[in-house]
Write a protein that holds these residues in place. Structure first.
Motif, PDB file in Angstrom:
ATOM      1  N   ASP A 106      -2.905  11.774  -5.516  1.00  0.00           N
ATOM      2  CA  ASP A 106      -3.225  11.036  -4.286  1.00  0.00           C
ATOM      3  C   ASP A 106      -2.795   9.577  -4.338  1.00  0.00           C
ATOM      4  O   ASP A 106      -2.352   9.018  -3.326  1.00  0.00           O
ATOM      5  N   GLN A 107      -2.932   8.946  -5.505  1.00  0.00           N
ATOM      6  CA  GLN A 107      -2.577   7.519  -5.585  1.00  0.00           C
ATOM      7  C   GLN A 107      -1.090   7.316  -5.320  1.00  0.00           C
ATOM      8  O   GLN A 107      -0.691   6.316  -4.710  1.00  0.00           O
ATOM      9  N   ARG A 161      -0.824   7.390  -1.620  1.00  0.00           N
ATOM     10  CA  ARG A 161      -1.388   6.163  -1.044  1.00  0.00           C
ATOM     11  C   ARG A 161      -0.409   5.002  -1.229  1.00  0.00           C
ATOM     12  O   ARG A 161      -0.188   4.209  -0.309  1.00  0.00           O
ATOM     13  N   ILE A 215      -2.648   7.582   4.348  1.00  0.00           N
ATOM     14  CA  ILE A 215      -4.108   7.567   4.453  1.00  0.00           C
ATOM     15  C   ILE A 215      -4.613   8.899   3.901  1.00  0.00           C
ATOM     16  O   ILE A 215      -4.102   9.956   4.258  1.00  0.00           O
ATOM     17  N   ILE A 216      -5.619   8.849   3.021  1.00  0.00           N
ATOM     18  CA  ILE A 216      -6.154  10.070   2.410  1.00  0.00           C
ATOM     19  C   ILE A 216      -7.286  10.609   3.273  1.00  0.00           C
ATOM     20  O   ILE A 216      -8.287   9.926   3.513  1.00  0.00           O
ATOM     21  N   ASP A 221      -9.913   7.931   2.302  1.00  0.00           N
ATOM     22  CA  ASP A 221     -10.097   6.846   3.274  1.00  0.00           C
ATOM     23  C   ASP A 221     -10.834   7.314   4.519  1.00  0.00           C
ATOM     24  O   ASP A 221     -11.585   6.560   5.140  1.00  0.00           O
TER      25      ASP A 221
END
Length: 316
Positions: A105-106, A109, A114-115, A152
């Motif tokens: 995920d990072q 991002r 947007i997560i 997020d």
């Protein structure tokens, strides 16, 4: 130019040609276009990605589904997206909290995404993943889990994401973890199922309710135009509705065999040894390791006994 200079120039030219002709590094996943502008990234045979992922290209951006376990695989996915489109990566939707689906995920991002996740993921991703790995946890893996980015935007209701005029429906569903999402692309008839569907791979039942799980898969089968829908599982190759039926029957058979063994008074390894050959006979073409079947029987036994510990939603 003297002979030495000519030789050096020739060697440099040859080196340049060799570099230009060298095949690109193999991707850790197989990229498949399953609908117009909709791609499934299926974990490769060496399982370097850890799970499946995918993405949808819309008019004004890209939505990614899951991010693998290995950030290097996620970087390769970002590179493939950028090879196919200059449009920005706007969102990544996590289908659930398990780290094999959100470990990158990072990377997304950092690429601008947007997560989005189920509201329960925010409270589980840095804690319950440690339990997920059990005796395979290491200090390095524990530190990595504790540093996973939090989503997020969270939801416990269905929502619609628009990429220009392209509609993407994110639905909350029950079965695998208590915090699951599916992602449907109506104009392409593609459903990203997360781990609500495994194709010819033994599923992880650690957090699941087989009763809820089978009901959700039944809903998949009853979708309008199900016969022409592509279903992207969390593990295994792209499926059609036949494989959803096969997976549901797998869950039912596992439950039935465990129930029979329990009725005969079998426990622990004796129960595993009762169920294992029966499942192996029915599913000889599935990837079912000894570790996987032992875990499945244990979790199914707990579910039938009413002692299974599932993740508990945490206050925000």
């Amino acid at each position: 130019m003297n002979f030495r200079a000519l030789a050096v120039a020739a060697l440099l030219a040859l080196a340049g040609q060799a570099a230009a002709q060298a095949p690109p590094a193999a991707l850790p996943f197989v990229l498949k276009e399953v609908g117009p502008g909709v791609y499934a990234a299926i974990d490769g045979p060496e399982h370097k990605s850890g799970s499946n992922a995918g993405f949808v290209i819309g008019e004004d951006g890209v939505l990614v589904v899951d991010s693998f376990f290995d950030p290097d695989a996620t970087r390769a996915l970002v590179a493939e997206i950028r090879r196919l489109t200059p449009k920005p990566i706007r969102y990544v939707v996590n289908t659930h909290y398990h780290a094999d689906h959100n470990g990158g995920d990072q990377v997304l991002r950092d690429a601008g995404a947007i997560i989005i996740a189920h509201r329960n993921v925010r409270g589980w991703v840095r804690t319950n993943n440690i339990n997920l790995f059990g005796d395979r946890i290491t200090p390095e893996l524990k530190a990595r889990i504790e540093a996973l980015p939090l989503p997020d935007l969270v939801t416990d209701k269905d929502l619609t994401v628009w990429l220009g005029s392209r509609k993407i429906v994110v639905r909350t569903v029950l079965g695998h973890t208590g915090g699951d999402l599916t992602i449907f692309v109506p104009d392409a008839r593609v459903l990203f199922c997360g781990d609500l569907l495994w194709r010819k791979v033994a599923p992880n039942l650690i957090d699941g309710s087989v009763k809820e799980w089978a009901a959700t898969d039944g809903d998949f089968m009853r979708m309008p135009d199900a016969a022409r829908t592509a279903y992207v599982p969390g593990h295994g190759d792209v499926a059609d509705v036949r494989y959803i039926s096969e997976f549901r029957v797998y869950l039912f058979n596992l439950r039935q065999f465990v129930r029979e063994g329990r009725k005969a008074g079998l426990k622990d390894d004796a129960l595993v040894q009762y169920v294992k050959p029966k499942m192996a006979l029915l599913y000889s073409d599935w990837a079912i390791s000894d570790r996987a079947i032992a875990a499945e029987v244990r979790y199914m036994d707990q579910e039938l006994a009413g002692t299974k510990r599932r993740p508990i939603p945490q206050p925000e």
